[in-house]
Motif scaffolding. Structure first.
Motif, mmCIF file in Angstrom:
data_model
loop_
_atom_site.group_PDB
_atom_site.id
_atom_site.type_symbol
_atom_site.label_atom_id
_atom_site.label_comp_id
_atom_site.label_asym_id
_atom_site.label_seq_id
_atom_site.Cartn_x
_atom_site.Cartn_y
_atom_site.Cartn_z
ATOM 1 N N SER A 67 -7.955 1.539 17.628
ATOM 2 C CA SER A 67 -8.967 1.451 16.566
ATOM 3 C C SER A 67 -8.542 0.476 15.475
ATOM 4 O O SER A 67 -9.091 0.519 14.364
ATOM 5 N N ILE A 70 -10.986 -1.233 13.009
ATOM 6 C CA ILE A 70 -11.741 -0.490 11.994
ATOM 7 C C ILE A 70 -10.802 0.286 11.077
ATOM 8 O O ILE A 70 -11.241 0.999 10.187
ATOM 9 N N LYS A 134 -11.875 -1.738 18.548
ATOM 10 C CA LYS A 134 -12.694 -0.877 17.687
ATOM 11 C C LYS A 134 -13.109 0.433 18.350
ATOM 12 O O LYS A 134 -14.257 0.858 18.235
ATOM 13 N N GLN A 137 -15.389 3.818 16.805
ATOM 14 C CA GLN A 137 -16.249 3.254 15.763
ATOM 15 C C GLN A 137 -17.297 4.277 15.295
ATOM 16 O O GLN A 137 -17.730 4.243 14.143
ATOM 17 N N TYR A 194 -12.349 3.882 6.644
ATOM 18 C CA TYR A 194 -11.474 4.597 7.583
ATOM 19 C C TYR A 194 -10.730 5.719 6.858
ATOM 20 O O TYR A 194 -10.619 6.845 7.380
#
Lengths: 237, 115
Positions: A67, A70, A134, A137, A194
């Protein structure tokens, strides 16, 4: 593993291998999966969803990067890859780096492994690749963090006295708990949306995480994110 | 063996295996979530304690530990220190651990304090 993931794996591994070896040109790279995996992907995952068991959690040597796009701020990532510092004082899982001390348990610093540093060029390239990853998401909503401010004093009241986060996190070098990552650099490292998402429900990101779910109200989530931003502006090193 | 009996055995096995999936031992849960504050020996001296305003409970202290009921221990693990008017530094683990795992930890605490 799908084609896209395989491509990332090869790119990332090749970039780091080059950074470490420092001699191989792009054209000369040997894309041998086994030797490349022994470089960055021996510590990081980019395609494994979560640690499914405690054993998986204990064995993790570096953060899951699936991830990354993000999660991290790209400017910070490029800088850090060139000058990596320890973010988790007791390593990725503190339980792997403990010894008994006189007054309390202590960190077995000799067992901690340093992250290799990359050249400026490689850091930019790896950052570019990481920012395309990502996964999860769906857990982050753009604009979840509402810009605002809080004084350091009020922020610390929420963080420490009301929510007890200081138990595991340092709010300045040498002050706070050691099992979690330092938070005085959190807002430099991590995207605000995040941060909100992770603090709201850490288990959605990692069901075995040692970060407890404190069922924080929206108001407190925002306050804590403001505080982390204020802390990052103190520029603690 | 009758088909019905076979079916019953099969279903029981399925139930047992699904209950096992994901459940961790109390010792491993303690090692993962509790040791950071309560220490490798369970004596309240984990790596996090230096700057804590309230020191974590020493789980090997039989006198202190036997003053708590199992229901209180279950509640404090699941809902956190504030739920029994204790420190906010003890977080709630109800989103991390199942009720069965928390019950396992309560039993494990009895082993640690030998009480």
């Amino acid at each position: 593993m799908n084609g896209k993931t395989r491509q990332y794996r090869l790119f990332l591994s090749a970039a780091l291998l080059t950074a470490i070896a420092g001699t191989t040109s792009a054209d000369e790279r040997n894309f041998d999966k086994n030797s490349l995996d022994s470089q960055c992907l021996s510590c990081h995952t980019i395609d494994k969803k979560t640690p499914e068991t405690l054993k998986d959690l204990w064995d993790r040597k570096g953060p899951d990067l699936s991830s990354a796009g993000i999660k991290y701020k790209s400017e910070w990532l490029t800088e850090w890859l060139q000058n990596p510092t320890r973010i988790r004082p007791a390593g990725m899982f503190y339980g792997r780096h403990l010894k008994q001390g006189e007054k309390s348990d202590e960190i077995e610093t000799e067992s901690l492994v340093k992250h290799p540093s990359l050249s400026s060029e490689e850091a930019s390239r790896v950052t570019g690749l990481l920012m395309t990853l990502k996964q999860n998401q769906n857990l982050v909503e753009a604009g979840d963090y509402k810009p605002g401010s809080i004084s350091i004093t009020m922020g610390e009241m929420t963080f420490d006295k009301f929510k007890g986060c200081l138990a595991c996190h340092q709010i300045e070098p040498g002050y706070g708990g050691l099992s979690g990552p330092e938070v005085y650099t959190a807002a430099k490292r991590l995207q605000e949306d995040y941060l909100i998402s992770f603090m709201r429900n850490p288990q959605a990101w990692n069901p075995k995480t040692i970060m407890p779910n404190k069922s924080l109200k929206e108001r407190d989530l925002q306050k804590l994110a403001h505080y982390l931003r204020a802390l990052s502006q103190e520029n603690f090193k | 063996m009758k088909p019905l009996t076979l079916m019953w055995i099969y279903c029981s096995l399925l139930l047992i295996s699904s209950a096992d999936a994901g459940a961790e031992t109390a010792k491993d849960n303690y090692k993962t979530y509790c040791v950071q504050c309560h220490g490798m020996e369970g004596n309240g001296k984990g790596i996090n304690v230096a700057d804590m305003s309230t020191q974590p409970r020493d789980h090997t202290d039989a006198k202190e530990m036997s003053a708590r009921t199992d229901a209180e221990l279950f509640k404090v693990i699941k809902e956190g220190g504030q739920s029994i008017n204790k420190s906010v530094l003890m977080p709630p683990w109800g989103s991390t651990l199942s009720d069965e795992e928390i019950e396992g930890l309560v039993n494990y605490l009895h082993q640690l304090c030998q009480c």
